[in-house]
Design a protein around this motif. Structure first.
Motif, PDB file in Angstrom:
ATOM      1  N   VAL A   1       3.228  23.201 -27.049  1.00  0.00           N
ATOM      2  CA  VAL A   1       2.718  21.833 -27.077  1.00  0.00           C
ATOM      3  C   VAL A   1       3.791  20.945 -26.464  1.00  0.00           C
ATOM      4  N   ASN A   2       3.414  20.162 -25.465  1.00  0.00           N
ATOM      5  CA  ASN A   2       4.376  19.301 -24.783  1.00  0.00           C
ATOM      6  C   ASN A   2       4.197  17.852 -25.202  1.00  0.00           C
ATOM      7  N   LEU A   3       5.248  17.304 -25.814  1.00  0.00           N
ATOM      8  CA  LEU A   3       5.294  15.877 -26.138  1.00  0.00           C
ATOM      9  C   LEU A   3       6.206  15.135 -25.178  1.00  0.00           C
ATOM     10  N   GLY A   4       6.754  15.851 -24.209  1.00  0.00           N
ATOM     11  CA  GLY A   4       7.710  15.258 -23.280  1.00  0.00           C
ATOM     12  C   GLY A   4       7.059  14.661 -22.057  1.00  0.00           C
ATOM     13  N   ASP A   5       7.896  14.053 -21.224  1.00  0.00           N
ATOM     14  CA  ASP A   5       7.438  13.412 -19.990  1.00  0.00           C
ATOM     15  C   ASP A   5       7.405  14.372 -18.803  1.00  0.00           C
ATOM     16  N   ASP A   6       8.125  15.484 -18.917  1.00  0.00           N
ATOM     17  CA  ASP A   6       8.281  16.402 -17.792  1.00  0.00           C
ATOM     18  C   ASP A   6       7.525  17.696 -18.020  1.00  0.00           C
ATOM     19  N   VAL A   7       7.357  18.456 -16.942  1.00  0.00           N
ATOM     20  CA  VAL A   7       6.801  19.804 -17.045  1.00  0.00           C
ATOM     21  C   VAL A   7       7.828  20.648 -17.791  1.00  0.00           C
ATOM     22  N   PRO A   8       7.436  21.289 -18.894  1.00  0.00           N
ATOM     23  CA  PRO A   8       8.415  22.082 -19.656  1.00  0.00           C
ATOM     24  C   PRO A   8       8.823  23.341 -18.899  1.00  0.00           C
ATOM     25  N   GLN A   9      10.122  23.588 -18.881  1.00  0.00           N
ATOM     26  CA  GLN A   9      10.645  24.781 -18.229  1.00  0.00           C
ATOM     27  C   GLN A   9      10.132  26.024 -18.948  1.00  0.00           C
ATOM     28  N   GLY A  10       9.682  27.007 -18.188  1.00  0.00           N
ATOM     29  CA  GLY A  10       9.250  28.273 -18.764  1.00  0.00           C
ATOM     30  C   GLY A  10       7.869  28.243 -19.380  1.00  0.00           C
ATOM     31  N   PHE A  11       7.078  27.200 -19.113  1.00  0.00           N
ATOM     32  CA  PHE A  11       5.750  27.098 -19.722  1.00  0.00           C
ATOM     33  C   PHE A  11       4.864  28.288 -19.367  1.00  0.00           C
ATOM     34  N   GLU A  12       5.128  28.902 -18.211  1.00  0.00           N
ATOM     35  CA  GLU A  12       4.253  29.971 -17.737  1.00  0.00           C
ATOM     36  C   GLU A  12       4.346  31.252 -18.558  1.00  0.00           C
ATOM     37  N   LYS A  13       5.329  31.354 -19.445  1.00  0.00           N
ATOM     38  CA  LYS A  13       5.410  32.554 -20.288  1.00  0.00           C
ATOM     39  C   LYS A  13       4.566  32.426 -21.560  1.00  0.00           C
ATOM     40  N   PHE A  14       3.920  31.280 -21.751  1.00  0.00           N
ATOM     41  CA  PHE A  14       3.037  31.068 -22.898  1.00  0.00           C
ATOM     42  C   PHE A  14       1.592  31.336 -22.497  1.00  0.00           C
ATOM     43  N   GLU A  15       0.781  31.779 -23.447  1.00  0.00           N
ATOM     44  CA  GLU A  15      -0.635  31.981 -23.182  1.00  0.00           C
ATOM     45  C   GLU A  15      -1.329  30.652 -22.930  1.00  0.00           C
ATOM     46  N   ARG A  16      -0.838  29.625 -23.611  1.00  0.00           N
ATOM     47  CA  ARG A  16      -1.525  28.330 -23.578  1.00  0.00           C
ATOM     48  C   ARG A  16      -0.507  27.202 -23.643  1.00  0.00           C
ATOM     49  N   LEU A  17      -0.734  26.165 -22.868  1.00  0.00           N
ATOM     50  CA  LEU A  17       0.074  24.952 -22.883  1.00  0.00           C
ATOM     51  C   LEU A  17      -0.861  23.791 -23.171  1.00  0.00           C
ATOM     52  N   ILE A  18      -0.497  22.978 -24.174  1.00  0.00           N
ATOM     53  CA  ILE A  18      -1.291  21.795 -24.501  1.00  0.00           C
ATOM     54  C   ILE A  18      -0.427  20.565 -24.252  1.00  0.00           C
ATOM     55  N   GLU A  19      -0.892  19.723 -23.356  1.00  0.00           N
ATOM     56  CA  GLU A  19      -0.235  18.466 -23.039  1.00  0.00           C
ATOM     57  C   GLU A  19      -0.894  17.372 -23.870  1.00  0.00           C
ATOM     58  N   ILE A  20      -0.108  16.665 -24.669  1.00  0.00           N
ATOM     59  CA  ILE A  20      -0.630  15.589 -25.507  1.00  0.00           C
ATOM     60  C   ILE A  20      -0.307  14.265 -24.816  1.00  0.00           C
ATOM     61  N   VAL A  21      -1.343  13.501 -24.507  1.00  0.00           N
ATOM     62  CA  VAL A  21      -1.170  12.256 -23.759  1.00  0.00           C
ATOM     63  C   VAL A  21      -1.635  11.085 -24.622  1.00  0.00           C
ATOM     64  N   ALA A  22      -0.730  10.167 -24.874  1.00  0.00           N
ATOM     65  CA  ALA A  22      -1.059   8.975 -25.665  1.00  0.00           C
ATOM     66  C   ALA A  22      -1.832   7.975 -24.805  1.00  0.00           C
ATOM     67  N   THR A  23      -2.082   6.809 -25.360  1.00  0.00           N
ATOM     68  CA  THR A  23      -2.877   5.803 -24.655  1.00  0.00           C
ATOM     69  C   THR A  23      -2.025   4.796 -23.871  1.00  0.00           C
ATOM     70  N   ASP A  24      -0.708   4.880 -23.965  1.00  0.00           N
ATOM     71  CA  ASP A  24       0.149   3.898 -23.291  1.00  0.00           C
ATOM     72  C   ASP A  24       0.288   4.206 -21.802  1.00  0.00           C
ATOM     73  N   ASP A  25       0.654   3.194 -21.024  1.00  0.00           N
ATOM     74  CA  ASP A  25       0.759   3.339 -19.566  1.00  0.00           C
ATOM     75  C   ASP A  25       1.797   4.373 -19.151  1.00  0.00           C
ATOM     76  N   HIS A  26       2.950   4.379 -19.825  1.00  0.00           N
ATOM     77  CA  HIS A  26       3.994   5.344 -19.472  1.00  0.00           C
ATOM     78  C   HIS A  26       3.502   6.774 -19.686  1.00  0.00           C
ATOM     79  N   GLY A  27       2.877   7.027 -20.824  1.00  0.00           N
ATOM     80  CA  GLY A  27       2.359   8.359 -21.117  1.00  0.00           C
ATOM     81  C   GLY A  27       1.328   8.815 -20.104  1.00  0.00           C
ATOM     82  N   ARG A  28       0.468   7.905 -19.707  1.00  0.00           N
ATOM     83  CA  ARG A  28      -0.559   8.241 -18.716  1.00  0.00           C
ATOM     84  C   ARG A  28       0.060   8.532 -17.349  1.00  0.00           C
ATOM     85  N   MET A  29       1.054   7.719 -16.963  1.00  0.00           N
ATOM     86  CA  MET A  29       1.683   7.903 -15.661  1.00  0.00           C
ATOM     87  C   MET A  29       2.383   9.262 -15.582  1.00  0.00           C
ATOM     88  N   THR A  30       3.161   9.604 -16.606  1.00  0.00           N
ATOM     89  CA  THR A  30       3.873  10.884 -16.574  1.00  0.00           C
ATOM     90  C   THR A  30       2.904  12.057 -16.683  1.00  0.00           C
TER      91      THR A  30
END
Length: 144
Positions: free
Chosen positions: A89-118
């Motif tokens: 689960v990614n709460l960060g602004d960047d693509v997480p390093q090594g995400f491809e070794k997981f079966e599933r990646l969930i990006e959580i995006v809030a409603t604020d402009d910064h969160g949407r832009m990243t």
């Protein structure tokens, strides 16, 4: 190939993540959560007070390696060292390093402009890499 999902329009991001982690834990999934130190500290606190009926066993980078290895939910700023987890689960602004070794990646995006832009930047990155992305608009889901 990693299944990537964007859960966007999360009005109460930490509460949503707590519910998501509760659901994953009930399914016996091992989950890593990545993000900034501030976001992970806030999530750690939220997990302790989230529900009077549920205990969500988790660890942070401050815990010993044995505790982290035994924890079904791990909070850490760097997921590259994790082995044997099902979901990231990614709460960060960047693509997480090594995400491809997981079966599933969930990006959580809030409603604020910064969160949407990243999130848009991460979306472009994943599609450029050839991933098919799933999207879940949380504003269209009735609250629990």
């Amino acid at each position: 190939m990693t299944r990537i999902e964007f859960h966007f329009n999360a009005p109460e991001r930490l509460q949503y993540v707590c519910r998501l982690l509760r659901k994953a834990h009930a399914r016996n999934l091992r989950v890593g959560v990545v993000g900034s130190d501030v976001a992970l500290r806030q999530l750690d606190t939220a997990l302790w007070v989230f529900s009077e009926l549920d205990f969500l066993p988790h660890s942070t980078s401050a815990d010993t390696q044995d505790v982290q290895t035994a924890s079904p939910i791990r909070l850490h700023a760097d997921p590259a060292q994790w082995v044997g987890l099902d979901v990231l689960v990614n709460l960060g602004d960047d693509v997480p390093q090594g995400f491809e070794k997981f079966e599933r990646l969930i990006e959580i995006v809030a409603t604020d402009d910064h969160g949407r832009m990243t999130a848009r930047q991460r979306w472009r990155h994943y599609t450029a890499q050839g991933y098919d992305l799933l999207q879940h608009d949380l504003s269209k889901i009735a609250p629990p």
